[in-house]
Design a protein around this motif. Structure first.
Motif, PDB file in Angstrom:
ATOM      1  N   GLU A  90      21.553  -2.872  -9.062  1.00 43.27           N
ATOM      2  CA  GLU A  90      20.621  -3.974  -9.232  1.00 43.27           C
ATOM      3  C   GLU A  90      19.830  -4.255  -7.954  1.00 43.27           C
ATOM      4  OE1 GLU A  90      22.951  -6.600 -12.592  1.00 43.27           O
ATOM      5  OE2 GLU A  90      22.920  -7.240 -10.517  1.00 43.27           O
ATOM      6  N   LEU A  91      20.392  -4.033  -6.776  1.00 44.21           N
ATOM      7  CA  LEU A  91      19.794  -4.497  -5.537  1.00 44.21           C
ATOM      8  C   LEU A  91      19.099  -3.411  -4.736  1.00 44.21           C
ATOM      9  CD1 LEU A  91      22.620  -6.897  -4.321  1.00 44.21           C
ATOM     10  CD2 LEU A  91      20.558  -7.452  -5.590  1.00 44.21           C
ATOM     11  N   GLU A  92      19.438  -2.126  -4.947  1.00 45.93           N
ATOM     12  CA  GLU A  92      18.868  -1.069  -4.135  1.00 45.93           C
ATOM     13  C   GLU A  92      17.729  -0.388  -4.882  1.00 45.93           C
ATOM     14  OE1 GLU A  92      21.868   1.656  -2.966  1.00 45.93           O
ATOM     15  OE2 GLU A  92      23.038   0.162  -1.899  1.00 45.93           O
ATOM     16  N   PRO A  93      16.440  -0.648  -4.484  1.00 45.99           N
ATOM     17  CA  PRO A  93      15.326   0.042  -5.147  1.00 45.99           C
ATOM     18  C   PRO A  93      15.246   1.493  -4.712  1.00 45.99           C
ATOM     19  CG  PRO A  93      14.539  -1.266  -3.314  1.00 45.99           C
ATOM     20  CD  PRO A  93      16.018  -1.541  -3.426  1.00 45.99           C
ATOM     21  N   ARG A  94      14.673   2.322  -5.575  1.00 49.21           N
ATOM     22  CA  ARG A  94      14.497   3.727  -5.231  1.00 49.21           C
ATOM     23  C   ARG A  94      13.235   3.883  -4.389  1.00 49.21           C
ATOM     24  NH1 ARG A  94      14.980   7.536 -10.265  1.00 49.21           N
ATOM     25  NH2 ARG A  94      15.223   9.029  -8.579  1.00 49.21           N
ATOM     26  N   SER A  95      13.303   4.688  -3.337  1.00 48.45           N
ATOM     27  CA  SER A  95      12.175   4.878  -2.435  1.00 48.45           C
ATOM     28  C   SER A  95      11.642   6.296  -2.503  1.00 48.45           C
ATOM     29  CB  SER A  95      12.600   4.549  -1.003  1.00 48.45           C
ATOM     30  OG  SER A  95      13.678   5.373  -0.611  1.00 48.45           O
ATOM     31  N   MET A  96      11.922   7.035  -3.590  1.00 52.16           N
ATOM     32  CA  MET A  96      11.463   8.411  -3.715  1.00 52.16           C
ATOM     33  C   MET A  96       9.945   8.426  -3.905  1.00 52.16           C
ATOM     34  SD  MET A  96      12.759  11.385  -6.316  1.00 52.16           S
ATOM     35  CE  MET A  96      14.430  11.158  -5.707  1.00 52.16           C
ATOM     36  N   PHE A  97       9.265   9.297  -3.168  1.00 49.54           N
ATOM     37  CA  PHE A  97       7.811   9.366  -3.182  1.00 49.54           C
ATOM     38  C   PHE A  97       7.302   9.909  -4.519  1.00 49.54           C
ATOM     39  CE2 PHE A  97       3.981  11.935  -2.586  1.00 49.54           C
ATOM     40  CZ  PHE A  97       3.108  10.996  -2.061  1.00 49.54           C
ATOM     41  N   TRP A  98       6.135   9.382  -4.963  1.00 51.08           N
ATOM     42  CA  TRP A  98       5.449   9.875  -6.148  1.00 51.08           C
ATOM     43  C   TRP A  98       3.991  10.101  -5.797  1.00 51.08           C
ATOM     44  CZ3 TRP A  98       1.169   8.454  -8.818  1.00 51.08           C
ATOM     45  CH2 TRP A  98       0.959   9.028 -10.052  1.00 51.08           C
ATOM     46  N   ARG A 124       5.629   3.421  -9.706  1.00 44.12           N
ATOM     47  CA  ARG A 124       4.606   2.454  -9.318  1.00 44.12           C
ATOM     48  C   ARG A 124       3.557   3.146  -8.463  1.00 44.12           C
ATOM     49  NH1 ARG A 124       6.628  -2.534  -5.934  1.00 44.12           N
ATOM     50  NH2 ARG A 124       7.198  -0.823  -4.559  1.00 44.12           N
ATOM     51  N   ILE A 125       2.270   2.852  -8.721  1.00 46.34           N
ATOM     52  CA  ILE A 125       1.166   3.377  -7.918  1.00 46.34           C
ATOM     53  C   ILE A 125       0.766   2.302  -6.917  1.00 46.34           C
ATOM     54  CG2 ILE A 125      -1.196   4.245  -7.950  1.00 46.34           C
ATOM     55  CD1 ILE A 125      -0.732   5.181 -10.785  1.00 46.34           C
ATOM     56  N   THR A 126       0.698   2.683  -5.622  1.00 47.40           N
ATOM     57  CA  THR A 126       0.359   1.721  -4.569  1.00 47.40           C
ATOM     58  C   THR A 126      -0.934   2.048  -3.831  1.00 47.40           C
ATOM     59  OG1 THR A 126       1.724   2.965  -3.002  1.00 47.40           O
ATOM     60  CG2 THR A 126       2.783   1.139  -4.184  1.00 47.40           C
ATOM     61  N   LYS A 127      -1.474   3.261  -3.995  1.00 48.40           N
ATOM     62  CA  LYS A 127      -2.666   3.626  -3.233  1.00 48.40           C
ATOM     63  C   LYS A 127      -3.470   4.670  -3.990  1.00 48.40           C
ATOM     64  CE  LYS A 127      -3.261   2.608   0.651  1.00 48.40           C
ATOM     65  NZ  LYS A 127      -3.974   1.504   1.305  1.00 48.40           N
ATOM     66  N   ALA A 128      -4.823   4.519  -3.947  1.00 48.31           N
ATOM     67  CA  ALA A 128      -5.741   5.521  -4.465  1.00 48.31           C
ATOM     68  C   ALA A 128      -6.690   5.906  -3.343  1.00 48.31           C
ATOM     69  CB  ALA A 128      -6.516   4.992  -5.672  1.00 48.31           C
ATOM     70  N   CYS A 129      -6.758   7.200  -2.982  1.00 48.40           N
ATOM     71  CA  CYS A 129      -7.557   7.662  -1.853  1.00 48.40           C
ATOM     72  C   CYS A 129      -8.500   8.778  -2.309  1.00 48.40           C
ATOM     73  CB  CYS A 129      -6.659   8.186  -0.720  1.00 48.40           C
ATOM     74  SG  CYS A 129      -5.594   6.937  -0.003  1.00 48.40           S
ATOM     75  N   LEU A 130      -9.760   8.694  -1.850  1.00 52.65           N
ATOM     76  CA  LEU A 130     -10.761   9.711  -2.151  1.00 52.65           C
ATOM     77  C   LEU A 130     -10.731  10.782  -1.066  1.00 52.65           C
ATOM     78  CD1 LEU A 130     -13.360  10.645  -3.729  1.00 52.65           C
ATOM     79  CD2 LEU A 130     -14.643   9.227  -2.126  1.00 52.65           C
ATOM     80  N   VAL A 131     -10.802  12.057  -1.476  1.00 52.81           N
ATOM     81  CA  VAL A 131     -10.925  13.158  -0.518  1.00 52.81           C
ATOM     82  C   VAL A 131     -12.384  13.204  -0.074  1.00 52.81           C
ATOM     83  CG1 VAL A 131     -10.663  15.621  -0.150  1.00 52.81           C
ATOM     84  CG2 VAL A 131      -9.066  14.414  -1.648  1.00 52.81           C
ATOM     85  N   PRO A 132     -12.709  12.830   1.189  1.00 50.69           N
ATOM     86  CA  PRO A 132     -14.113  12.689   1.609  1.00 50.69           C
ATOM     87  C   PRO A 132     -14.933  13.952   1.419  1.00 50.69           C
ATOM     88  CG  PRO A 132     -12.638  11.693   3.227  1.00 50.69           C
ATOM     89  CD  PRO A 132     -11.770  12.437   2.268  1.00 50.69           C
ATOM     90  N   SER A 133     -14.330  15.127   1.637  1.00 49.58           N
ATOM     91  CA  SER A 133     -15.095  16.372   1.572  1.00 49.58           C
ATOM     92  C   SER A 133     -15.570  16.697   0.159  1.00 49.58           C
ATOM     93  CB  SER A 133     -14.243  17.527   2.102  1.00 49.58           C
ATOM     94  OG  SER A 133     -13.063  17.677   1.331  1.00 49.58           O
ATOM     95  N   THR A 134     -14.988  16.034  -0.859  1.00 51.49           N
ATOM     96  CA  THR A 134     -15.366  16.304  -2.249  1.00 51.49           C
ATOM     97  C   THR A 134     -16.302  15.252  -2.834  1.00 51.49           C
ATOM     98  OG1 THR A 134     -13.453  15.098  -3.117  1.00 51.49           O
ATOM     99  CG2 THR A 134     -13.149  17.441  -2.611  1.00 51.49           C
ATOM    100  N   SER A 135     -16.646  14.206  -2.077  1.00 43.23           N
ATOM    101  CA  SER A 135     -17.384  13.073  -2.645  1.00 43.23           C
ATOM    102  C   SER A 135     -18.856  13.380  -2.883  1.00 43.23           C
ATOM    103  CB  SER A 135     -17.262  11.859  -1.719  1.00 43.23           C
ATOM    104  OG  SER A 135     -17.934  12.101  -0.496  1.00 43.23           O
ATOM    105  N   LEU A 163       8.925   6.101  -7.097  1.00 41.69           N
ATOM    106  CA  LEU A 163       9.689   5.913  -8.322  1.00 41.69           C
ATOM    107  C   LEU A 163      10.426   4.579  -8.262  1.00 41.69           C
ATOM    108  CD1 LEU A 163      11.202   9.475  -8.803  1.00 41.69           C
ATOM    109  CD2 LEU A 163       9.191   8.520  -9.892  1.00 41.69           C
ATOM    110  N   LEU A 164      10.550   3.916  -9.400  1.00 40.88           N
ATOM    111  CA  LEU A 164      11.271   2.648  -9.468  1.00 40.88           C
ATOM    112  C   LEU A 164      12.735   2.908  -9.776  1.00 40.88           C
ATOM    113  CD1 LEU A 164       8.705   0.512 -11.467  1.00 40.88           C
ATOM    114  CD2 LEU A 164       9.064   0.561  -8.995  1.00 40.88           C
ATOM    115  N   GLU A 165      13.562   1.899  -9.491  1.00 41.89           N
ATOM    116  CA  GLU A 165      14.992   2.046  -9.732  1.00 41.89           C
ATOM    117  C   GLU A 165      15.244   2.268 -11.209  1.00 41.89           C
ATOM    118  OE1 GLU A 165      17.276  -1.585  -9.468  1.00 41.89           O
ATOM    119  OE2 GLU A 165      15.433  -2.677  -9.119  1.00 41.89           O
TER     120      GLU A 165
END
Length: 372
Positions: free
Chosen positions: A21-29, A48-59, A116-118
């Motif tokens: 119940e108390l330990e969230p998962r910190s595995m990268f997605w 959970r999604i926390t960031k959206a980043c554009l690849v500058p060279s493709t813009s 990833l969430l717990e």
């Protein structure tokens, strides 16, 4: 007071439940969304999604829009990214079993990152099939007295034992005291969790009572006997039916929202007759304004309606897409993103670059086919 002590296996299960119940998962997605491709999947593990980043060279110096499509095939904009704003902070969670689809409109590649969430089905130290309810049921069999439960809820003071001259008796009391302290901690933790659940239920019940106060007061008045007026049960039932009908009318009056290619379409008035489609000639009254400043930049509300051929590309894409299906007399509100409006150039001096536009449109007439 004598009571049963929890077994070692029970203590281990309680410890594992607390960790889950108390330990969230910190595995990268992470996911790289490239233009022209659909990334469609059914969620296997909650994330959970926390960031959206554009690849500058493709813009290529243009705006790239990230969309998400849900189970109902509705599209929503998550982020508009460019060289001026090439990353966006997000906080969006998805549960196991959801069907989702990511795609990009524009030239840029967008990287999504999060974690990833717990999850509740990790490795366990006890037999499969046992849950928190099983643990709670076993705790009920410990036969705690009411006095002990009150002490758990209201007292946080540590008790001290009297000193005895006999060393053997002191060792026995120390061992019993340590066991008692462990059991007391477990009891307090479980009691606190139960109290939190009870408080949440009480808050939910209070909110429901506040929302239904008006309806209940009317029902209580109708139930009181009134011999002079001769109020019957049938009249009371009729009042309840009227109340339900009024609630339905209010709910049906809310405009329906549909999202197509990032355009939010709200039907304020449905209209009547045949729905228009691509190739029809149409006439519209309208008012256009900027979403940010709410400043009107164009309007046609009297005289001859504005006439054009739907789907022919003579107006902005937001109109060609957003006005499909409207009927004569129908009124719609279109919230159009810049990519479906005037884009990064805008329409100076009234419409700045990258502006989101809001149009209130009324359909005045529809001509058929290619005759227009």
């Amino acid at each position: 007071h004598f009571y049963k002590r929890p077994t070692l296996a029970l203590q281990q299960r309680l410890s594992l439940v607390r960790r889950m119940e108390l330990e969230p998962r910190s595995m990268f997605w992470g996911l790289a969304v490239k233009p022209g491709k659909r990334y469609e999947t059914e969620v296997q593990e909650a994330f959970r999604i926390t960031k959206a980043c554009l690849v500058p060279s493709t813009s290529d110096g243009k705006v790239s829009t990230l969309f998400i499509e849900n189970d109902n095939n509705e599209e929503f904009i998550l982020a508009n990214l460019s060289l001026k704003n090439f990353n966006e902070t997000l906080d969006i969670s998805f549960n196991e079993g959801e069907k989702i689809c990511f795609k990009v409109s524009g030239p840029g590649t967008i990287h999504l990152t999060g974690n990833l969430l717990e999850c509740g089905d990790g490795d366990s130290e006890y037999d499969e099939g046992e849950s928190e309810d099983d643990v709670a049921n076993e705790l009920k069999n410990l036969n705690w007295t009411k006095q002990q439960i009150k002490q758990l809820q209201g007292s946080h003071d540590d008790s001290e034992s009297d000193d005895d001259d006999d060393d053997d008796s002191e060792e026995e009391e120390d061992s019993e005291g340590s066991n008692t302290e462990e059991i007391t901690k477990l009891q307090k933790q479980i009691t606190n969790e139960k109290l939190q659940k009870v408080q949440k239920l009480q808050i939910t019940e209070m909110n429901n009572k506040l929302q239904n106060t008006g309806t209940k007061s009317e029902e209580s008045i109708s139930k009181q006997p009134n011999l002079s007026n001769g109020v019957t049960d049938k009249q009371t039932a009729a009042k309840k039916t009227e109340n339900k009908t009024s609630v339905k009318e209010i709910s049906e009056a809310k405009p329906k929202k549909v999202v197509k290619n990032g355009i939010i379409i709200e039907d304020l008035v449905e209209g009547s007759g045949v729905a228009c489609q691509n190739g029809n000639g149409v006439g519209m009254f309208y008012t256009g304004r900027l979403k940010t400043s709410k400043k009107a930049f164009d309007s046609c509300q009297s005289g001859k309606p504005f006439r054009f051929k739907l789907g022919a590309g003579t107006v902005i894409k937001g109109w060609d897409i957003g006005l499909q299906g409207i009927k004569v007399g129908g009124k719609r509100r279109l919230t159009i993103p810049s990519a479906m409006g005037y884009g990064k150039r805008g329409a100076p001096p009234d419409i700045p670059p990258n502006s989101t536009l809001v149009f209130d449109v009324e359909c005045k007439f529809i001509y058929g086919g290619n005759q227009y």
